[in-house]
Design an enzyme around this catalytic site. Sequence first.
Site, PDB file in Angstrom:
ATOM      1  N   ALA A  88      13.154  32.371  27.136  1.00 27.76           N
ATOM      2  CA  ALA A  88      13.745  33.402  28.006  1.00 27.76           C
ATOM      3  C   ALA A  88      12.677  33.837  29.003  1.00 27.76           C
ATOM      4  O   ALA A  88      12.262  34.993  29.034  1.00 27.76           O
ATOM      5  CB  ALA A  88      14.234  34.575  27.161  1.00 27.76           C
ATOM      6  N   VAL A  89      12.222  32.854  29.799  1.00 29.11           N
ATOM      7  CA  VAL A  89      11.124  33.135  30.728  1.00 29.11           C
ATOM      8  C   VAL A  89      11.619  33.441  32.138  1.00 29.11           C
ATOM      9  O   VAL A  89      10.827  33.534  33.070  1.00 29.11           O
ATOM     10  CB  VAL A  89      10.105  31.967  30.759  1.00 29.11           C
ATOM     11  CG1 VAL A  89       9.399  31.820  29.431  1.00 29.11           C
ATOM     12  CG2 VAL A  89      10.783  30.650  31.145  1.00 29.11           C
ATOM     13  N   GLY A  90      12.922  33.580  32.273  1.00 28.28           N
ATOM     14  CA  GLY A  90      13.448  33.970  33.578  1.00 28.28           C
ATOM     15  C   GLY A  90      14.601  33.102  34.012  1.00 28.28           C
ATOM     16  O   GLY A  90      14.998  32.166  33.310  1.00 28.28           O
ATOM     17  N   ARG A  91      15.152  33.446  35.170  1.00 22.12           N
ATOM     18  CA  ARG A  91      16.275  32.682  35.724  1.00 22.12           C
ATOM     19  C   ARG A  91      15.948  32.304  37.156  1.00 22.12           C
ATOM     20  O   ARG A  91      15.208  33.005  37.835  1.00 22.12           O
ATOM     21  CB  ARG A  91      17.569  33.509  35.647  1.00 22.12           C
ATOM     22  CG  ARG A  91      17.946  33.786  34.196  1.00 22.12           C
ATOM     23  CD  ARG A  91      19.273  34.505  34.077  1.00 22.12           C
ATOM     24  NE  ARG A  91      20.397  33.788  34.609  1.00 22.12           N
ATOM     25  CZ  ARG A  91      21.055  32.815  33.966  1.00 22.12           C
ATOM     26  NH1 ARG A  91      20.684  32.428  32.755  1.00 22.12           N
ATOM     27  NH2 ARG A  91      22.099  32.222  34.521  1.00 22.12           N
TER      28      ARG A  91
ATOM     29  N   HIS B 165      27.151  71.006  27.262  1.00 22.96           N
ATOM     30  CA  HIS B 165      26.295  71.101  26.075  1.00 22.96           C
ATOM     31  C   HIS B 165      27.132  70.824  24.823  1.00 22.96           C
ATOM     32  O   HIS B 165      28.283  71.246  24.767  1.00 22.96           O
ATOM     33  CB  HIS B 165      25.719  72.515  26.003  1.00 22.96           C
ATOM     34  CG  HIS B 165      24.902  72.756  24.765  1.00 22.96           C
ATOM     35  ND1 HIS B 165      23.626  72.243  24.629  1.00 22.96           N
ATOM     36  CD2 HIS B 165      25.187  73.433  23.626  1.00 22.96           C
ATOM     37  CE1 HIS B 165      23.153  72.602  23.445  1.00 22.96           C
ATOM     38  NE2 HIS B 165      24.080  73.325  22.804  1.00 22.96           N
TER      39      HIS B 165
ATOM     40  N   ALA C  46      24.424  41.759  37.777  1.00 27.81           N
ATOM     41  CA  ALA C  46      25.851  41.584  38.046  1.00 27.81           C
ATOM     42  C   ALA C  46      26.376  42.605  39.059  1.00 27.81           C
ATOM     43  O   ALA C  46      27.165  42.265  39.947  1.00 27.81           O
ATOM     44  CB  ALA C  46      26.627  41.695  36.738  1.00 27.81           C
TER      45      ALA C  46
ATOM     46  N   GLY D  31      10.872  39.594  28.647  1.00 30.59           N
ATOM     47  CA  GLY D  31      11.674  40.283  29.652  1.00 30.59           C
ATOM     48  C   GLY D  31      12.906  40.859  28.967  1.00 30.59           C
ATOM     49  O   GLY D  31      13.030  40.791  27.730  1.00 30.59           O
TER      50      GLY D  31
ATOM     51  N   ASP E 290      23.026  36.313  42.536  1.00 28.78           N
ATOM     52  CA  ASP E 290      21.718  35.827  42.081  1.00 28.78           C
ATOM     53  C   ASP E 290      21.110  34.795  43.020  1.00 28.78           C
ATOM     54  O   ASP E 290      19.889  34.670  43.095  1.00 28.78           O
ATOM     55  CB  ASP E 290      21.848  35.200  40.683  1.00 28.78           C
ATOM     56  CG  ASP E 290      22.002  36.247  39.589  1.00 28.78           C
ATOM     57  OD1 ASP E 290      22.148  37.440  39.927  1.00 28.78           O
ATOM     58  OD2 ASP E 290      22.003  35.871  38.405  1.00 28.78           O
TER      59      ASP E 290
HETATM   60  C1  LIG Z   1      21.846  36.676  28.524  1.00 26.06           C
HETATM   61  C2  LIG Z   1      22.061  37.394  29.822  1.00 26.06           C
HETATM   62  C3  LIG Z   1      22.300  38.742  29.819  1.00 26.06           C
HETATM   63  C4  LIG Z   1      22.508  39.421  31.015  1.00 26.06           C
HETATM   64  N1  LIG Z   1      22.733  40.765  30.954  1.00 26.06           N
HETATM   65  C5  LIG Z   1      22.960  41.434  32.108  1.00 26.06           C
HETATM   66  C6  LIG Z   1      23.260  42.819  32.083  1.00 26.06           C
HETATM   67  O1  LIG Z   1      23.298  43.451  31.028  1.00 26.06           O
HETATM   68  N2  LIG Z   1      23.515  43.442  33.245  1.00 26.06           N
HETATM   69  C7  LIG Z   1      23.475  42.766  34.456  1.00 26.06           C
HETATM   70  O2  LIG Z   1      23.723  43.381  35.499  1.00 26.06           O
HETATM   71  N3  LIG Z   1      23.178  41.458  34.514  1.00 26.06           N
HETATM   72  C8  LIG Z   1      22.936  40.775  33.367  1.00 26.06           C
HETATM   73  N4  LIG Z   1      22.677  39.437  33.416  1.00 26.06           N
HETATM   74  C9  LIG Z   1      22.593  38.790  34.748  1.00 26.06           C
HETATM   75  C10 LIG Z   1      23.986  38.536  35.307  1.00 26.06           C
HETATM   76  O3  LIG Z   1      24.690  37.703  34.413  1.00 26.06           O
HETATM   77  C11 LIG Z   1      23.885  37.899  36.678  1.00 26.06           C
HETATM   78  O4  LIG Z   1      23.097  38.718  37.517  1.00 26.06           O
HETATM   79  C12 LIG Z   1      25.253  37.751  37.312  1.00 26.06           C
HETATM   80  O5  LIG Z   1      26.107  36.968  36.509  1.00 26.06           O
HETATM   81  C13 LIG Z   1      25.127  37.108  38.701  1.00 26.06           C
HETATM   82  O6  LIG Z   1      26.382  36.960  39.259  1.00 26.06           O
HETATM   83  P1  LIG Z   1      26.683  35.833  40.359  1.00 26.06           P
HETATM   84  O7  LIG Z   1      28.098  36.031  40.747  1.00 26.06           O
HETATM   85  O8  LIG Z   1      25.642  35.844  41.375  1.00 26.06           O
HETATM   86  O9  LIG Z   1      26.504  34.443  39.598  1.00 26.06           O
HETATM   87  P2  LIG Z   1      27.007  33.864  38.210  1.00 26.06           P
HETATM   88  O10 LIG Z   1      27.528  34.914  37.321  1.00 26.06           O
HETATM   89  O11 LIG Z   1      25.897  33.015  37.718  1.00 26.06           O
HETATM   90  O12 LIG Z   1      28.243  32.975  38.623  1.00 26.06           O
HETATM   91  C14 LIG Z   1      28.105  31.828  39.394  1.00 26.06           C
HETATM   92  C15 LIG Z   1      29.305  30.955  39.149  1.00 26.06           C
HETATM   93  O13 LIG Z   1      29.319  29.917  40.119  1.00 26.06           O
HETATM   94  C16 LIG Z   1      29.752  28.720  39.509  1.00 26.06           C
HETATM   95  N5  LIG Z   1      29.225  27.628  40.332  1.00 26.06           N
HETATM   96  C17 LIG Z   1      27.937  27.372  40.648  1.00 26.06           C
HETATM   97  N6  LIG Z   1      27.846  26.327  41.476  1.00 26.06           N
HETATM   98  C18 LIG Z   1      29.112  25.903  41.686  1.00 26.06           C
HETATM   99  C19 LIG Z   1      29.667  24.850  42.452  1.00 26.06           C
HETATM  100  N7  LIG Z   1      28.904  24.054  43.190  1.00 26.06           N
HETATM  101  N8  LIG Z   1      30.996  24.682  42.416  1.00 26.06           N
HETATM  102  C20 LIG Z   1      31.789  25.503  41.692  1.00 26.06           C
HETATM  103  N9  LIG Z   1      31.321  26.515  40.955  1.00 26.06           N
HETATM  104  C21 LIG Z   1      29.998  26.718  40.952  1.00 26.06           C
HETATM  105  C22 LIG Z   1      29.149  28.769  38.115  1.00 26.06           C
HETATM  106  O14 LIG Z   1      29.871  27.948  37.230  1.00 26.06           O
HETATM  107  C23 LIG Z   1      29.278  30.260  37.786  1.00 26.06           C
HETATM  108  O15 LIG Z   1      30.477  30.536  37.100  1.00 26.06           O
HETATM  109  C24 LIG Z   1      22.474  38.719  32.244  1.00 26.06           C
HETATM  110  C25 LIG Z   1      22.253  37.346  32.266  1.00 26.06           C
HETATM  111  C26 LIG Z   1      22.047  36.676  31.061  1.00 26.06           C
HETATM  112  C27 LIG Z   1      21.804  35.202  31.100  1.00 26.06           C
END
Ligand SMILES: Cc1cc2nc3c(=O)[nH]c(=O)nc-3n(C[C@H](O)[C@H](O)[C@H](O)COP(=O)(O)OP(=O)(O)OC[C@H]3O[C@@H](n4cnc5c(N)ncnc54)[C@H](O)[C@@H]3O)c2cc1C
Length: 465
Positions: free
Chosen positions: A270-273, A444, A320, A185, A312
């Site tokens: 890296a099979v998914g999230r 251009h 993001a 992926g 997510d």
């Molecule tokens: C290697 C990698 C590369 C990526 N590249 C891209 C990219 O290029 N472009 C893109 O759009 N997306 C990318 N992503 C995906 C992107 O990081 C996520 O889609 C995005 O961060 C989701 O945002 P979020 O706010 O839903 O959650 P997250 O960013 O996961 O944030 C959730 C936060 O909640 C906190 N949390 C969870 N439970 C609790 C709790 N009970 N109490 C307090 N805090 C808590 C966690 O500590 C975390 O900080 C990538 C992901 C990875 C792993």
Amino acid sequence: MRDILCRFLVIGAGPGGYVCAIRAGQLGIDTVVVEANKPGGTCLNIGCIPSKALIHAADEFARVAQFASGESPLGISLAAPRLDLARTMQWKDDIVGRLSGGVSALLKKAGVKIVEGWARFLDGKTVEVETEIGIQVIRAEHVVIATGSNAVGLPALPFGGPVISSTEALSLKALPRSLVVIGAGYIGLELGTAFAKMGAPVTVIEALPRILPQYDAELTRPVGEGLHELGITVLTGARAKELTRTKDGLVIERSDSSFVTIEADRILVAVGRKPATEGWGLEAIDLDMDGAFIDIDDRCRTSMRGVYAIGDVSGEPMLAHRASAQGEMVAEIVAGKRRAWDRTCIPAVCFTDPEVVVAGLTPETAKAANIDIVTDAFPFRASGRAMTLASDTGFIRMVARADNHLLLGIQGVGAGISELSAAFGLAIEMGARLEDVAGTTFAHPTLSEKVLEAALKTLSQPIHI
Ligand SMILES: Cc1cc2nc3c(=O)[nH]c(=O)nc-3n(C[C@H](O)[C@H](O)[C@H](O)COP(=O)(O)OP(=O)(O)OC[C@H]3O[C@@H](n4cnc5c(N)ncnc54)[C@H](O)[C@@H]3O)c2cc1C
């Protein structure tokens, strides 16, 4: 510790939660955000930003290494470069630190209170937070769940020792002697490509018949060719089974049921999230689910009144910018504004080499939705700018309704095409037709001119081909 009473509580300060909290604060809503780790979430600390920093460093190293090999068509030569990976990682960490500090500052500027610790629901309006100094109870009128996602592991290859997730891969202090990436992926391919460019031998294993299986073969073919040119071995239709007894090799079952063992100093799974739905008391509020995700409506409302879910944890695409857009919308809804999710497209980018952008419907998804379409693509090999950048692989493809030429989707593959995702998204979101794009003057010589050319070609009026 005295209970905190607030109007708005956000759990998780990733790009979903922190954007939501900042906007709420700006709108004058009394807001608290709880974060167990560092502000910025997965994206800023262990995802988008550090991976793109590493990819950039790897690109620079590969460019200089090509000059040193004497094979640069540009006529540049120099001595062989060396890579100090620890310093590269320090540079990446500095960027992450600056941005995470920036998020904290923005939250404070918006008047948002930050509580550090792990939040757990007691009921739909109350959470308790395990902080360093004890349990903090917070009561709120509205709560947003923005807990994000976690890497999926493989039962036969649990994380630990040589088996790592993207988080550990982004903090390696030394180049692996051999890296096996399980999963082709975008995360696996981005990181596999970066480590190959830095000089590590890389093998990618994918259970399905092709890489980037969520995208069509036309789009991903140039990426496959790029992996091949980098010397990355790609085994499709293959499954990782187990570590060898010495833990320096991986047993793989191929599509013909034969087994092969390959050397593996590090194995990146890296099979998914998966959505982060455990450990914070989901059972206490018993929300309706949509598969593994929290079920939401077009205002990100869950099945419990006053409880929202964004990012997510609330569904695909796990990106993001979707999380941030939802966060901004929910803050405005809580402030009393009339908002609903009406986005036509959420562009997705793979920062592979070449890069891939998918915005809106592809020919396949449009046909599956029974929409009569016109579609065509313009190749970068006919672009003067692409040639002057010594990178003319790839194309831009348009998908439009056959009856009125309304743009439904734009996709592309090519070096640097990630920056064109804005033009793709803007055209689709503004309801542009092929004729609107064709009637726009593009500067251009730029790669973006190919957006114009792709529209003209789809209208059967190409100029430069
Ligand atoms: C290697 C990698 C590369 C990526 N590249 C891209 C990219 O290029 N472009 C893109 O759009 N997306 C990318 N992503 C995906 C992107 O990081 C996520 O889609 C995005 O961060 C989701 O945002 P979020 O706010 O839903 O959650 P997250 O960013 O996961 O944030 C959730 C936060 O909640 C906190 N949390 C969870 N439970 C609790 C709790 N009970 N109490 C307090 N805090 C808590 C966690 O500590 C975390 O900080 C990538 C992901 C990875 C792993």
